[in-house]
Design an enzyme around this catalytic site. Structure first.
Site, short mmCIF file in Angstrom:
data_model
loop_
_atom_site.label_atom_id
_atom_site.label_comp_id
_atom_site.label_asym_id
_atom_site.label_seq_id
_atom_site.Cartn_x
_atom_site.Cartn_y
_atom_site.Cartn_z
CB CYS A 59 -0.99 -0.06 0.98
SG CYS A 59 -2.27 0.92 0.97
NE ARG B 223 -9.34 5.14 3.51
CZ ARG B 223 -7.94 5.84 3.43
NH1 ARG B 223 -7.71 7.23 3.15
NH2 ARG B 223 -6.93 5.11 3.45
CG HIS C 177 -2.94 -3.16 4.32
ND1 HIS C 177 -1.78 -2.75 4.76
CD2 HIS C 177 -3.57 -2.28 3.71
CE1 HIS C 177 -1.47 -1.54 4.49
NE2 HIS C 177 -2.88 -1.30 3.90
N1 GLN Z 1 -2.27 6.82 2.52
C1 GLN Z 1 -2.46 5.93 1.57
C2 GLN Z 1 -3.81 6.11 0.87
O1 GLN Z 1 -4.79 6.24 1.60
C3 GLN Z 1 -2.01 4.48 1.73
C4 GLN Z 1 -2.76 3.90 2.87
C5 GLN Z 1 -2.45 2.76 3.21
O2 GLN Z 1 -1.16 2.32 3.33
N2 GLN Z 1 -3.44 1.70 3.68
O3 GLN Z 1 -4.03 5.54 -0.39
#
Ligand code: GLN
Length: 249
Positions: A94, A128, A192
């Protein structure tokens, strides 16, 4: 003589969320159960680089965490690009996946440059992408994990994805059904979860490549108790995979 494998956790202080540390634990445990002696190097900003690194694991982070490590990442960029070209196995999740690409433009418009190991770029969007995820890969079967990111990543040129997702609104960018990216032995992914405890095949791939590069082959030296323990862990992984796959979002 016991063969050591040097494992680096990259920026564990600031880039380490949603269980990413589990990836480090799994690699260390499986190496030991294959009869290797794992040595862990935690590398944070300003630290000395160890003499030897066989395998590098990097996690995700908030946009803010990503800003904190960018300067140091650029200090190490040539080194990391060289190690990637030399075939060192790396898994970047990520936030570090994004920064191993060309750039990440956050939702608030800040542009974070990446070190360009992977030919991908990322732009933050209002929506998101969050939830459990199954992706289909050629080399590791179905990889199961959990994504949570605002950044949408697009592959450039002939960059290969790690796998394909079935659902719209998931994966690299929610549009083209790709997930992750690969070059040399570097894997970038949004998974993740942690991804390696749920995907022992992926963990074993990284371990195998590390051992082959360092010792010319992957030669486990195991007692039957070690083999039994690996089988037990794989059984737990199978249960975790089934649960995650049954709760897609
Ligand atoms: N901050 C980044 C995003 O929101 C990565 C998020 C993450 O590592 N889960 O895309």
């Amino acid at each position: 003589m016991v063969s050591t494998i040097d494992v680096m956790s990259l920026y564990p202080r600031d880039m380490n969320i949603y269980g990413d540390w589990g990836n480090v634990l799994v690699v260390l445990r499986r190496l030991a159960l294959y009869g290797y002696e794992p040595v862990l190097h935690r590398y944070n900003q300003g630290d000395d680089w160890p003499d030897h690194v066989d395998l590098i694991l990097g996690g995700g982070g908030q946009d803010n965490g990503q800003k904190l490590i960018t300067d140091d990442l650029f200090r190490r960029a040539d080194l990391l690009r060289g190690l990637a070209r030399d075939g060192v196995p790396m898994l970047m999740i990520c936030g570090l996946y994004q920064l191993f690409g060309s750039y990440f433009q956050t939702v608030d418009g800040t542009r974070l440059e990446g070190i360009g190991v992977l030919d991908v770029f990322t732009e933050g969007r209002g929506r998101r992408m969050i939830g459990n995820l199954v992706e289909h890969t050629d080399d590791f079967g179905d990889v199961i994990g959990y994504e949570n990111h605002s950044g949408q990543t697009f592959l450039r040129g002939d960059t290969a994805p790690l796998g394909q997702v079935d659902m719209d609104g998931t994966g690299n960018n929610g549009e083209d059904h790709t997930e992750g990216a690969r070059v040399h032995n570097v894997i970038g992914t949004y998974m993740h979860g942690s991804v390696l405890p749920k995907n022992p095949r992926l963990a074993d791939h990284l371990i195998r490549v590390a051992a082959e590069r360092r010792y010319g082959g992957f030669r486990p030296e195991q007692t039957s108790a070690m083999r039994a323990e690996l089988a037990r862990l794989d059984g737990i992984a199978a249960q975790a995979r089934a649960v995650a796959a049954s709760r897609p979002r």
